[in-house]
Design an enzyme around this catalytic site. Structure first.
Site, mmCIF file in Angstrom:
data_model
loop_
_atom_site.group_PDB
_atom_site.id
_atom_site.type_symbol
_atom_site.label_atom_id
_atom_site.label_comp_id
_atom_site.label_asym_id
_atom_site.label_seq_id
_atom_site.Cartn_x
_atom_site.Cartn_y
_atom_site.Cartn_z
ATOM 1 N N ASP A 96 59.098 54.961 21.147
ATOM 2 C CA ASP A 96 59.085 55.892 20.021
ATOM 3 C C ASP A 96 60.543 56.073 19.589
ATOM 4 O O ASP A 96 61.377 56.497 20.408
ATOM 5 C CB ASP A 96 58.476 57.211 20.532
ATOM 6 C CG ASP A 96 58.454 58.307 19.489
ATOM 7 O OD1 ASP A 96 59.220 58.224 18.513
ATOM 8 O OD2 ASP A 96 57.680 59.275 19.679
ATOM 9 N N VAL A 97 60.855 55.764 18.322
ATOM 10 C CA VAL A 97 62.260 55.770 17.904
ATOM 11 C C VAL A 97 62.837 57.183 17.761
ATOM 12 O O VAL A 97 64.002 57.344 17.420
ATOM 13 C CB VAL A 97 62.506 54.973 16.596
ATOM 14 C CG1 VAL A 97 62.101 53.531 16.748
ATOM 15 C CG2 VAL A 97 61.828 55.629 15.393
ATOM 16 N N ASN A 123 62.941 49.597 10.743
ATOM 17 C CA ASN A 123 61.840 49.647 9.772
ATOM 18 C C ASN A 123 60.910 50.843 9.970
ATOM 19 O O ASN A 123 60.276 51.308 9.020
ATOM 20 C CB ASN A 123 61.030 48.344 9.883
ATOM 21 C CG ASN A 123 59.693 48.439 9.177
ATOM 22 O OD1 ASN A 123 59.626 48.361 7.953
ATOM 23 N ND2 ASN A 123 58.622 48.659 9.937
ATOM 24 N N TYR A 189 60.698 62.905 2.752
ATOM 25 C CA TYR A 189 60.803 61.439 2.672
ATOM 26 C C TYR A 189 62.025 61.046 1.843
ATOM 27 O O TYR A 189 62.831 60.205 2.246
ATOM 28 C CB TYR A 189 59.521 60.863 2.054
ATOM 29 C CG TYR A 189 59.452 59.352 2.092
ATOM 30 C CD1 TYR A 189 59.105 58.683 3.262
ATOM 31 C CD2 TYR A 189 59.742 58.595 0.959
ATOM 32 C CE1 TYR A 189 59.046 57.304 3.306
ATOM 33 C CE2 TYR A 189 59.677 57.207 0.984
ATOM 34 C CZ TYR A 189 59.325 56.565 2.166
ATOM 35 O OH TYR A 189 59.261 55.182 2.199
ATOM 36 N N LYS A 193 65.437 59.014 3.063
ATOM 37 C CA LYS A 193 65.873 57.723 2.531
ATOM 38 C C LYS A 193 67.237 57.838 1.843
ATOM 39 O O LYS A 193 68.033 56.897 1.889
ATOM 40 C CB LYS A 193 64.815 57.139 1.590
ATOM 41 C CG LYS A 193 63.479 56.820 2.291
ATOM 42 C CD LYS A 193 63.613 55.792 3.422
ATOM 43 C CE LYS A 193 62.266 55.385 4.015
ATOM 44 N NZ LYS A 193 62.374 54.405 5.103
HETATM 45 P P1 NAD Z 1 53.304 51.293 7.871
HETATM 46 O O1 NAD Z 1 52.720 52.623 8.080
HETATM 47 O O2 NAD Z 1 52.434 50.105 7.911
HETATM 48 O O3 NAD Z 1 54.514 51.036 8.873
HETATM 49 C C1 NAD Z 1 55.262 52.032 9.487
HETATM 50 C C2 NAD Z 1 55.414 51.627 10.930
HETATM 51 O O4 NAD Z 1 56.267 52.570 11.598
HETATM 52 C C3 NAD Z 1 54.083 51.644 11.680
HETATM 53 O O5 NAD Z 1 53.891 50.398 12.309
HETATM 54 C C4 NAD Z 1 54.232 52.746 12.709
HETATM 55 O O6 NAD Z 1 53.561 52.484 13.917
HETATM 56 C C5 NAD Z 1 55.737 52.778 12.888
HETATM 57 N N1 NAD Z 1 56.205 54.048 13.423
HETATM 58 C C6 NAD Z 1 55.891 55.307 13.016
HETATM 59 N N2 NAD Z 1 56.482 56.213 13.792
HETATM 60 C C7 NAD Z 1 57.204 55.518 14.703
HETATM 61 C C8 NAD Z 1 58.022 55.908 15.782
HETATM 62 N N3 NAD Z 1 58.228 57.187 16.080
HETATM 63 N N4 NAD Z 1 58.595 54.940 16.543
HETATM 64 C C9 NAD Z 1 58.400 53.618 16.256
HETATM 65 N N5 NAD Z 1 57.625 53.210 15.237
HETATM 66 C C10 NAD Z 1 57.032 54.150 14.473
HETATM 67 O O7 NAD Z 1 54.033 51.371 6.438
HETATM 68 P P2 NAD Z 1 55.129 50.415 5.797
HETATM 69 O O8 NAD Z 1 54.998 50.585 4.347
HETATM 70 O O9 NAD Z 1 55.078 49.067 6.353
HETATM 71 O O10 NAD Z 1 56.476 51.148 6.233
HETATM 72 C C11 NAD Z 1 57.568 50.454 6.797
HETATM 73 C C12 NAD Z 1 58.855 50.971 6.180
HETATM 74 O O11 NAD Z 1 58.867 50.652 4.792
HETATM 75 C C13 NAD Z 1 59.011 52.504 6.277
HETATM 76 O O12 NAD Z 1 60.344 52.807 6.626
HETATM 77 C C14 NAD Z 1 58.722 52.958 4.852
HETATM 78 O O13 NAD Z 1 59.381 54.145 4.530
HETATM 79 C C15 NAD Z 1 59.272 51.777 4.064
HETATM 80 N N6 NAD Z 1 58.773 51.668 2.692
HETATM 81 C C16 NAD Z 1 57.464 51.436 2.438
HETATM 82 C C17 NAD Z 1 57.044 51.340 1.109
HETATM 83 C C18 NAD Z 1 55.613 51.068 0.735
HETATM 84 O O14 NAD Z 1 55.260 51.237 -0.449
HETATM 85 N N7 NAD Z 1 54.772 50.618 1.649
HETATM 86 C C19 NAD Z 1 57.962 51.487 0.062
HETATM 87 C C20 NAD Z 1 59.287 51.744 0.389
HETATM 88 C C21 NAD Z 1 59.696 51.824 1.697
#
Ligand code: NAD
Length: 291
Positions: A96-97, A123, A189, A193
């Site tokens: 857990d990060v 990520n 959020y 960011k």
């Molecule tokens: P997602 O929910 O599929 O991925 C997020 C991942 O983070 C999950 O696999 C989850 O298990 C992991 N996670 C959550 N809490 C954690 C913790 N405490 N320790 C370790 N891992 C943890 O969604 P995503 O869209 O793939 O998100 C990935 C990144 O992309 C995030 O930082 C998100 O803010 C960013 N992002 C996503 C979008 C979008 O539209 N999907 C747009 C901009 C930025």
């Protein structure tokens, strides 16, 4: 395609979404990839990432082999190099990060099973929608900051400590268009960011002369489980209507840019955020004349 043969990469939050796509893409390019996931309930998804990454690694190795100049041997020049054998590319690591001790243990585990980490992909991320910002609870606010901002810092700190003793490395933070675009109802959020941008730029400046690059990618709306509206066709159409390219991104499109940024093709780039957003940050309302 940038070659990452022989590199070791750690991708946080790689059991789903963009993290999964990045893990797969790095493996395809020859990197040995450690797949982080936070909780036991995510283990199965992480296993699926590993399965897909192994298949991509095999495809990538075959492609590099075909492109190898005749007469050269694997390991020479751009040919297949150490670490690109599909058998040893990937490991799973639970942490857990938000927890310092778990992060330390994760780096130790990856270091001993895969070798010194050259590439950190920060990520992991969450978002929580609130009815209004003035109704946001401190608990929710802290929870988002804890993963997205503090987690990014803690992993970067651990990585840099090791990279200074090694021969440098590269950190890629997965930020968001919301490091630039304010986001009502998602104050925590947006704060996280905007903060990630500060981490990217400050660390890039501080460690630029010590072989450590720090870059970021800022995706726009991307097809992953974090977006609850994806299950609603009408809501998805509304989102897409606001994007100049009129579609959301696929995680693989984000992953290819991430792979480029961490590769030597981008070796003179640090402190920059690449917006992969279909034009979303270009003041989309100006796409058509107003009168
Ligand atoms: P997602 O929910 O599929 O991925 C997020 C991942 O983070 C999950 O696999 C989850 O298990 C992991 N996670 C959550 N809490 C954690 C913790 N405490 N320790 C370790 N891992 C943890 O969604 P995503 O869209 O793939 O998100 C990935 C990144 O992309 C995030 O930082 C998100 O803010 C960013 N992002 C996503 C979008 C979008 O539209 N999907 C747009 C901009 C930025």
């Amino acid at each position: 395609m940038s070659d990452l043969s022989g590199r070791v990469a750690l991708v946080t939050g790689a059991s789903t979404g963009i993290g999964r796509a990045i893990a797969i893409e790095l493996a395809r390019r020859g990197a040995r990839v450690a797949i982080n996931y936070p909780f036991e309930r995510e283990r199965e998804n992480a296993e699926e990432t590993r399965r897909l990454a192994l298949a991509a690694a095999a495809e990538g190795a075959a492609l590099r082999e075909r492109q190898r100049p005749s007469g050269s041997v694997p390991g020479e020049g751009s040919a297949v190099a150490v670490g690109s054998e599909p058998g040893d590319v990937c490991s799973l690591v639970r942490a857990d990060v938000t927890r310092e001790a778990e992060i330390e243990a994760m780096f130790e585990q990856v270091g001993s099973s895969c070798g010194t980490i050259d590439i950190l992909i920060n990520n992991a991320g969450i978002q929580i929608e609130e009815p209004a910002s003035h109704e946001t609870t401190a608990e929710h606010f802290d929870a988002v900051l804890d993963v997205n901002l503090r987690g990014t810092f803690l992993c970067a700190r651990e990585f840099i400590t090791q990279a200074l003793d090694a021969s440098g490395g590269v950190i890629l933070n997965v930020s968001s268009v919301h490091q630039k675009i304010p986001r009502p109802h998602y104050l925590s959020y947006a704060v996280s960011k905007y903060g990630v941008q500060a981490i990217t730029e400050t660390l890039a400046l501080e460690y630029a002369d010590r072989g450590i690059r720090v870059v970021a990618i800022a995706p726009g709306a991307t097809r992953t489980p974090i977006q609850s509206w994806l299950h609603d066709e009408k809501a998805t159409q509304v989102v897409e209507s606001h994007i100049p390219m009129k579609r959301i991104a696929e995680p693989e499109e984000i992953a290819r840019m991430a792979a480029f940024l961490v590769s030597d093709d981008a070796r003179y780039v640090t402190g920059q955020t690449l917006f992969a957003d279909g034009g979303l940050t270009l003041y989309a309302d100006f796409q058509e004349p107003w009168s």
